[in-house]
Design a protein around this motif. Sequence first.
Motif, mmCIF file in Angstrom:
data_model
loop_
_atom_site.group_PDB
_atom_site.id
_atom_site.type_symbol
_atom_site.label_atom_id
_atom_site.label_comp_id
_atom_site.label_asym_id
_atom_site.label_seq_id
_atom_site.Cartn_x
_atom_site.Cartn_y
_atom_site.Cartn_z
ATOM 1 N N LEU A 191 0.823 -1.236 -0.094
ATOM 2 C CA LEU A 191 -0.016 0.000 0.025
ATOM 3 C C LEU A 191 1.012 1.207 0.051
ATOM 4 O O LEU A 191 0.534 2.195 -0.335
ATOM 5 C CB LEU A 191 -0.932 -0.126 1.253
ATOM 6 N N SER A 192 2.010 1.052 0.717
ATOM 7 C CA SER A 192 3.051 2.158 0.701
ATOM 8 C C SER A 192 3.367 2.858 -0.674
ATOM 9 O O SER A 192 3.273 3.906 -0.866
ATOM 10 C CB SER A 192 4.225 1.981 1.490
ATOM 11 N N ASN A 193 3.878 1.788 -1.406
ATOM 12 C CA ASN A 193 4.503 2.015 -2.651
ATOM 13 C C ASN A 193 3.553 2.334 -3.650
ATOM 14 O O ASN A 193 3.513 3.304 -4.561
ATOM 15 C CB ASN A 193 5.364 1.245 -3.109
ATOM 16 N N ALA A 194 2.340 1.762 -3.464
ATOM 17 C CA ALA A 194 1.171 1.998 -4.498
ATOM 18 C C ALA A 194 0.523 3.474 -4.174
ATOM 19 O O ALA A 194 0.185 3.861 -5.346
ATOM 20 C CB ALA A 194 0.030 1.045 -4.154
ATOM 21 N N SER A 195 0.618 3.894 -2.863
ATOM 22 C CA SER A 195 -0.117 5.177 -2.929
ATOM 23 C C SER A 195 0.865 6.429 -3.604
ATOM 24 O O SER A 195 0.511 7.394 -3.684
ATOM 25 C CB SER A 195 0.197 5.362 -1.294
ATOM 26 N N TRP A 196 2.211 6.050 -3.811
ATOM 27 C CA TRP A 196 2.917 6.832 -4.290
ATOM 28 C C TRP A 196 2.721 7.044 -5.865
ATOM 29 O O TRP A 196 3.327 8.130 -6.583
ATOM 30 C CB TRP A 196 4.557 6.716 -4.313
ATOM 31 N N LEU A 197 1.938 6.310 -6.301
ATOM 32 C CA LEU A 197 1.540 6.164 -7.854
ATOM 33 C C LEU A 197 0.556 7.274 -8.356
ATOM 34 O O LEU A 197 0.580 7.668 -9.412
ATOM 35 C CB LEU A 197 1.329 4.853 -8.304
ATOM 36 N N GLY A 198 -0.134 7.662 -7.292
ATOM 37 C CA GLY A 198 -1.305 8.718 -7.541
ATOM 38 C C GLY A 198 -2.553 7.897 -8.131
ATOM 39 O O GLY A 198 -3.261 8.838 -8.880
ATOM 40 N N ILE A 199 -2.592 6.710 -7.883
ATOM 41 C CA ILE A 199 -3.961 6.013 -8.491
ATOM 42 C C ILE A 199 -4.603 5.073 -7.223
ATOM 43 O O ILE A 199 -5.399 4.394 -7.758
ATOM 44 C CB ILE A 199 -3.727 5.068 -9.806
ATOM 45 N N LEU A 200 -4.059 5.323 -6.230
ATOM 46 C CA LEU A 200 -4.526 4.584 -5.001
ATOM 47 C C LEU A 200 -5.576 5.333 -4.263
ATOM 48 O O LEU A 200 -5.465 6.505 -3.854
ATOM 49 C CB LEU A 200 -3.322 4.152 -3.979
ATOM 50 N N ASN A 201 -6.858 4.906 -4.006
ATOM 51 C CA ASN A 201 -7.707 5.598 -3.074
ATOM 52 C C ASN A 201 -7.488 5.498 -1.880
ATOM 53 O O ASN A 201 -7.334 4.538 -1.228
ATOM 54 C CB ASN A 201 -9.262 5.010 -3.370
ATOM 55 N N ARG A 202 -7.018 6.699 -1.115
ATOM 56 C CA ARG A 202 -6.480 6.794 0.097
ATOM 57 C C ARG A 202 -7.504 6.468 1.054
ATOM 58 O O ARG A 202 -7.300 6.380 2.345
ATOM 59 C CB ARG A 202 -5.900 8.065 0.539
ATOM 60 N N HIS A 203 -8.686 6.569 0.788
ATOM 61 C CA HIS A 203 -9.863 6.267 1.827
ATOM 62 C C HIS A 203 -10.445 4.617 1.727
ATOM 63 O O HIS A 203 -10.400 4.042 2.901
ATOM 64 C CB HIS A 203 -11.287 6.966 1.550
ATOM 65 N N THR A 204 -10.491 4.027 0.538
ATOM 66 C CA THR A 204 -10.704 2.766 0.630
ATOM 67 C C THR A 204 -9.349 1.732 0.371
ATOM 68 O O THR A 204 -9.460 0.551 0.713
ATOM 69 C CB THR A 204 -11.591 2.465 -0.687
ATOM 70 N N LEU A 205 -8.208 2.431 0.041
ATOM 71 C CA LEU A 205 -6.948 1.724 -0.073
ATOM 72 C C LEU A 205 -7.213 0.573 -1.272
ATOM 73 O O LEU A 205 -6.442 -0.547 -0.977
ATOM 74 C CB LEU A 205 -6.829 1.002 1.422
ATOM 75 N N THR A 206 -7.883 0.969 -2.209
ATOM 76 C CA THR A 206 -7.980 0.033 -3.436
ATOM 77 C C THR A 206 -7.661 1.113 -4.718
ATOM 78 O O THR A 206 -7.388 2.309 -4.511
ATOM 79 C CB THR A 206 -9.397 -0.431 -3.484
ATOM 80 N N TRP A 207 -7.330 0.314 -5.615
ATOM 81 C CA TRP A 207 -6.948 1.348 -6.792
ATOM 82 C C TRP A 207 -8.201 2.118 -6.980
ATOM 83 O O TRP A 207 -9.487 1.636 -6.812
ATOM 84 C CB TRP A 207 -6.737 0.396 -8.039
ATOM 85 N N ASP A 208 -7.926 3.366 -7.291
ATOM 86 C CA ASP A 208 -9.200 4.348 -7.611
ATOM 87 C C ASP A 208 -10.068 4.139 -8.843
ATOM 88 O O ASP A 208 -9.519 4.226 -9.944
ATOM 89 C CB ASP A 208 -8.445 5.622 -7.664
ATOM 90 N N THR A 209 -11.170 3.544 -8.732
ATOM 91 C CA THR A 209 -12.083 3.294 -9.868
ATOM 92 C C THR A 209 -12.132 4.309 -10.762
ATOM 93 O O THR A 209 -11.904 4.003 -11.910
ATOM 94 C CB THR A 209 -13.294 2.619 -9.229
ATOM 95 N N PRO A 210 -12.712 5.532 -10.467
ATOM 96 C CA PRO A 210 -13.016 6.530 -11.295
ATOM 97 C C PRO A 210 -11.663 6.761 -12.214
ATOM 98 O O PRO A 210 -11.810 7.109 -13.323
ATOM 99 C CB PRO A 210 -13.686 7.741 -10.557
ATOM 100 N N LEU A 211 -10.496 6.982 -11.447
ATOM 101 C CA LEU A 211 -9.414 7.364 -12.349
ATOM 102 C C LEU A 211 -9.074 6.339 -13.280
ATOM 103 O O LEU A 211 -8.539 6.615 -14.390
ATOM 104 C CB LEU A 211 -8.186 7.640 -11.372
ATOM 105 N N LEU A 212 -8.845 5.039 -12.802
ATOM 106 C CA LEU A 212 -8.670 3.967 -13.755
ATOM 107 C C LEU A 212 -9.532 3.970 -14.843
ATOM 108 O O LEU A 212 -8.995 3.601 -16.096
ATOM 109 C CB LEU A 212 -8.734 2.457 -13.014
ATOM 110 N N ALA A 213 -10.735 4.196 -14.666
ATOM 111 C CA ALA A 213 -11.716 4.135 -15.758
ATOM 112 C C ALA A 213 -11.356 5.174 -16.674
ATOM 113 O O ALA A 213 -11.451 5.195 -18.133
ATOM 114 C CB ALA A 213 -13.091 4.264 -15.353
#
Length: 504
Positions: A191-213
């Motif tokens: 989660l740490s390195n994923a968060s630095w990509l700018g596509i991790l939802n910081r609230h749900t700690l999942t890949w950010d669905t709207p941004l990925l779409a």
Amino acid sequence: MAESFSSTISTTAAEAPFILSLDIGTSSVRALLFDRHARHIEGTLVRATYPLRTATDGTAETDADAVLNALCHCLDTLTAQHAHLLKHVAAVGACTLAATIVGLDEHQRPLTPLFIYADTRPAADVETLRQTLPEQETFQRTGCPFHTAYFPARLLWLRRTAPHLAARVRTWATIDAYLMARFFGELRVSLSNASWLGILNRHTLTWDTPLLAALDLAPHALPTLTDADNPLHGLREPWAQRWPHLRSVPWLPPIGDGAAANIGSGCTSPAHVALTVGTSSALRFMTTTPPETLPWGLWCYRVTRRHALIGGALSEGGNILDWARRTFALNSADVQSILETRPADGHGLTILPFWAGERSPGWRADARATIHGLTLAHTPADIVQAILEAIAYRWAAIFDRCAPFLAHNASVIGSGGALQHLPAWAAIAADVLERPVGLPHPIETSARGVALLALDTLGALTLDAAPPLPLARRYHPRPEQSERYRQARQRQYRLDEQLHARVV
């Protein structure tokens, strides 16, 4: 007065369990052993370098396999020199430079270079993102603005400039995910390195669905998300035979180097703020209660699912100090003397220190440095002093945005080679921030942070009860200097507003 402290321990006095700590940086890998009290075991530091390619067009890249080879060299050397110590290793932990990305083929082998955060070639694609997506909404979800350091702009840039290459990519991976895939056959990212990509939802700690779409990016094109308490086991061949003492021990998912630096500095709560000044610089704090609404100008990453990392970073730090020394033919002692003997803001210069563009808090990659008020009477000493003070004002701009979430009496812990070699800069920071600034004894701070997190995961200690990091020096704000710097900060603010027509 320096506090009694030993950051190292002899091999005979070290207490098991040991942690093998790997620190994968911008151009080198370090491997070293720590004991159960997070003390570096003397003589176990091994370092290997790899080339970083840079160019005037903004290129900043290397090769994922070059990083792999450097890491293997370190582990080979440790195995050859310290096999008797590796028998007592209970876990392997690591941190890596953050915001890296490499495109992999269907066999999980690199198709693209490994792009690092400093590559600014996607600048035009940042503007595309701002024109097509709501940046503020996205920022509140991911904790990251649109910027060249993050993956969304990088993806658009690669699709625009190398569409055939981008189309061949099956999976996008951070450097840590790639290394763990080679060693264990599983493509996972913390989660740490994923968060630095700018596509991790910081609230749900999942890949950010709207941004990925919006990016037309499928979740299966990204590594599986994991956390520090979900280690990998069972090295694959040929690694298991190559490093027999490490084949069965748990390997923790690597975290971002900034997160590790906070832990290693003892800055694990809003009572302590880490100021790290290496090549670049950053000011950040850890919290278990990140704000629902994040102030613009900061970012919010993760250390673990429990701990968020909030702060800001500048492209400027020791790199500008090196530039000033080269340009004006000064050595470290000269600069130290300049800062120690001259009055605060005694030169009358106002500088916007954007030698490499602006990251926090304005996020303007196209910003450039400005020196205002220069006359024939000014000397190199005036300019050098003004530059280093100006960078401290930018740290203060970040600190001001962090302040509502900090403890009332929060102190600042400085680390990084630039502050260690130029302690007068830390004294300026104390005056500008109007907070005490402590400098620990020289230590591999990020590697220590990795060891502490691994010991926490093993249950050998908790981060809250980690051994403290006593200070070699502590600087307290001096009221007269602080008042002068408050006025100088206002001059800098006004100049920035006039030149860029934007409040920062």
